[in-house]
Design an enzyme around this catalytic site. Sequence first.
Site, PDB file in Angstrom:
ATOM      1  N   ASP A 166       0.792  -1.152  -0.121  1.00  0.00           N
ATOM      2  CA  ASP A 166      -0.022   0.152   0.034  1.00  0.00           C
ATOM      3  C   ASP A 166       0.878   1.144   0.033  1.00  0.00           C
ATOM      4  O   ASP A 166       2.254   0.964   0.120  1.00  0.00           O
ATOM      5  CB  ASP A 166      -0.795   0.115   1.046  1.00  0.00           C
ATOM      6  CG  ASP A 166      -1.715   1.264   1.363  1.00  0.00           C
ATOM      7  OD1 ASP A 166      -2.206   1.383   0.249  1.00  0.00           O
ATOM      8  OD2 ASP A 166      -1.929   1.820   2.466  1.00  0.00           O
ATOM      9  N   SER A 167       0.285   2.279  -0.067  1.00  0.00           N
ATOM     10  CA  SER A 167       0.995   3.798   0.146  1.00  0.00           C
ATOM     11  C   SER A 167       1.577   4.001   1.266  1.00  0.00           C
ATOM     12  O   SER A 167       2.179   4.595   1.634  1.00  0.00           O
ATOM     13  CB  SER A 167       0.061   4.703  -0.478  1.00  0.00           C
ATOM     14  OG  SER A 167      -0.986   5.062   0.053  1.00  0.00           O
ATOM     15  N   TYR A 184      -0.799   7.852  -3.041  1.00  0.00           N
ATOM     16  CA  TYR A 184      -0.882   7.095  -4.383  1.00  0.00           C
ATOM     17  C   TYR A 184      -1.791   8.286  -5.064  1.00  0.00           C
ATOM     18  O   TYR A 184      -1.839   8.203  -6.334  1.00  0.00           O
ATOM     19  CB  TYR A 184      -1.302   5.883  -4.281  1.00  0.00           C
ATOM     20  CG  TYR A 184       0.062   4.960  -4.247  1.00  0.00           C
ATOM     21  CD1 TYR A 184       1.423   5.268  -3.905  1.00  0.00           C
ATOM     22  CD2 TYR A 184      -0.127   3.541  -4.122  1.00  0.00           C
ATOM     23  CE1 TYR A 184       2.685   4.291  -3.735  1.00  0.00           C
ATOM     24  CE2 TYR A 184       0.847   2.716  -3.882  1.00  0.00           C
ATOM     25  CZ  TYR A 184       2.012   3.209  -3.612  1.00  0.00           C
ATOM     26  OH  TYR A 184       3.282   2.222  -3.274  1.00  0.00           O
ATOM     27  N   GLY A 185      -2.800   8.508  -4.433  1.00  0.00           N
ATOM     28  CA  GLY A 185      -4.056   9.011  -5.195  1.00  0.00           C
ATOM     29  C   GLY A 185      -3.930   9.975  -6.224  1.00  0.00           C
ATOM     30  O   GLY A 185      -4.374   9.742  -7.387  1.00  0.00           O
ATOM     31  N   GLU A 222      -2.077   9.088   7.973  1.00  0.00           N
ATOM     32  CA  GLU A 222      -0.674   9.052   7.878  1.00  0.00           C
ATOM     33  C   GLU A 222       0.002   9.685   9.138  1.00  0.00           C
ATOM     34  O   GLU A 222       1.127   9.501   9.567  1.00  0.00           O
ATOM     35  CB  GLU A 222       0.010   9.220   6.570  1.00  0.00           C
ATOM     36  CG  GLU A 222      -0.254   8.159   5.590  1.00  0.00           C
ATOM     37  CD  GLU A 222       0.670   7.085   5.949  1.00  0.00           C
ATOM     38  OE1 GLU A 222       1.700   6.929   6.026  1.00  0.00           O
ATOM     39  OE2 GLU A 222      -0.135   5.889   5.348  1.00  0.00           O
ATOM     40  N   CYS A 226      -4.626  -1.626  -1.417  1.00  0.00           N
ATOM     41  CA  CYS A 226      -4.696  -0.553  -1.653  1.00  0.00           C
ATOM     42  C   CYS A 226      -5.606  -0.331  -2.855  1.00  0.00           C
ATOM     43  O   CYS A 226      -5.722  -0.873  -3.872  1.00  0.00           O
ATOM     44  CB  CYS A 226      -3.532   0.314  -2.061  1.00  0.00           C
ATOM     45  SG  CYS A 226      -3.504   1.768  -2.901  1.00  0.00           S
ATOM     46  N   ASN A 227      -6.795   0.370  -2.858  1.00  0.00           N
ATOM     47  CA  ASN A 227      -8.040   0.413  -3.467  1.00  0.00           C
ATOM     48  C   ASN A 227      -7.515   1.189  -4.996  1.00  0.00           C
ATOM     49  O   ASN A 227      -7.655   0.747  -5.981  1.00  0.00           O
ATOM     50  CB  ASN A 227      -9.302   1.004  -3.006  1.00  0.00           C
ATOM     51  CG  ASN A 227      -9.929   0.591  -2.211  1.00  0.00           C
ATOM     52  OD1 ASN A 227      -9.760   0.251  -0.762  1.00  0.00           O
ATOM     53  ND2 ASN A 227     -11.250  -0.172  -2.483  1.00  0.00           N
ATOM     54  N   THR A 228      -6.639   2.234  -4.711  1.00  0.00           N
ATOM     55  CA  THR A 228      -6.221   3.021  -5.750  1.00  0.00           C
ATOM     56  C   THR A 228      -5.252   2.367  -6.714  1.00  0.00           C
ATOM     57  O   THR A 228      -5.228   2.294  -7.926  1.00  0.00           O
ATOM     58  CB  THR A 228      -5.363   4.278  -5.202  1.00  0.00           C
ATOM     59  OG1 THR A 228      -6.238   4.932  -4.169  1.00  0.00           O
ATOM     60  CG2 THR A 228      -5.157   5.197  -6.128  1.00  0.00           C
ATOM     61  N   CYS A 249     -11.195   2.990   0.753  1.00  0.00           N
ATOM     62  CA  CYS A 249      -9.814   3.033   0.970  1.00  0.00           C
ATOM     63  C   CYS A 249      -9.337   2.358   2.097  1.00  0.00           C
ATOM     64  O   CYS A 249     -10.040   2.457   3.254  1.00  0.00           O
ATOM     65  CB  CYS A 249      -9.526   4.712   0.826  1.00  0.00           C
ATOM     66  SG  CYS A 249      -7.771   5.131   1.534  1.00  0.00           S
ATOM     67  N   THR A 250      -8.027   1.892   1.868  1.00  0.00           N
ATOM     68  CA  THR A 250      -7.876   0.716   3.202  1.00  0.00           C
ATOM     69  C   THR A 250      -7.337   1.659   4.228  1.00  0.00           C
ATOM     70  O   THR A 250      -7.206   1.131   5.522  1.00  0.00           O
ATOM     71  CB  THR A 250      -6.493  -0.198   2.671  1.00  0.00           C
ATOM     72  OG1 THR A 250      -5.687   0.463   2.173  1.00  0.00           O
ATOM     73  CG2 THR A 250      -7.225  -0.987   1.582  1.00  0.00           C
ATOM     74  N   HIS A 251      -7.085   3.011   4.081  1.00  0.00           N
ATOM     75  CA  HIS A 251      -6.546   3.561   5.188  1.00  0.00           C
ATOM     76  C   HIS A 251      -7.810   4.120   5.915  1.00  0.00           C
ATOM     77  O   HIS A 251      -7.794   4.179   7.317  1.00  0.00           O
ATOM     78  CB  HIS A 251      -5.974   5.201   4.551  1.00  0.00           C
ATOM     79  CG  HIS A 251      -4.650   5.133   4.476  1.00  0.00           C
ATOM     80  ND1 HIS A 251      -4.196   4.447   3.076  1.00  0.00           N
ATOM     81  CD2 HIS A 251      -3.566   5.621   4.892  1.00  0.00           C
ATOM     82  CE1 HIS A 251      -2.784   4.692   3.265  1.00  0.00           C
ATOM     83  NE2 HIS A 251      -2.539   5.298   4.242  1.00  0.00           N
TER      84      HIS A 251
END
Length: 284
Positions: free
Chosen positions: A15-16, A47-48, A157, A78-80, A189-191
Amino acid sequence: MTTMHAAHGPIGLFDSGIGGATVLAALHQQLPHADLVLLSDQARCPYGPRPAAELVRIALANTRWLLAQDARLIVVACNTASAAALDTLRSRFPDVPFVGMVPAVKPAVRASRRRAIGVLATPTTIAGALLRDVIAQWAGDAHVVAQACPGLVEQIEAGELDTPATITLLAQHLAPLRHAGVDTIVLGCTHYPFVAPAIAQLMGDGVTIIDAAPAVAQQVARIVASRGTAAVGRGSIRYITTSDQHRYQRLIERCGLPPGQVEHIAPLDIGAQPDATINAHRSE
Ligand code: DGL
């Protein structure tokens, strides 16, 4: 060409940033024996805003790194990155099982009594073809409010899961969902599961929040079971960052994640353009 990868190695995730850890935590619960390696590419987070072609190069580099750790299966946590790169990853590494993230519109529509759902995701995911296709396929006559949440990944983050700034930002992003009277919200979004308690508080009772991580963990469990490797491993966890290790360590603690070994690696070389990097790899 075929890719050699270990049958008994860890499950790799990338993931980012810390978002992939929501999937790692679900996987650790589902498959407590499995060794897990999460690559959090914080040097390139978020990443978005990146173009799809760059996300493909990043995803290829992350995959190669995880395969070098003997990963037996890779979760694009990560969805993106899933929307931008999953098809390419599957065609470049045909022997590697990949599991990616898809916005959980289908279960949300099933769960919605009022047939009104909200989807929260990064601006790229909201604007992308994958979400449009998933809505077209599964939403039926349900009303879908797709809401981009710029800035939210950055707040998470920074470990700001419930600070006044994060609550204010969330309240802004949730306003259109409240107006539409949604009763079910997809975390695209995984965040975002890290701010699910704040979302629940802002939306009030009667709103269901759907995190795809447990379903993804079940899918991984089915794949490893079908390969006869469900009991492989010692339950070890490695958290890898491409940025500041101490900040990452603090964030892991702040987010209440399962303990593991925290490591730093230099940001991965993603090459100047796709073919240059792809041809250099042994297994493609
Ligand atoms: N966790 C990533 C996702 O699911 C965050 C994307 C980003 O870094 O912008 O989309």
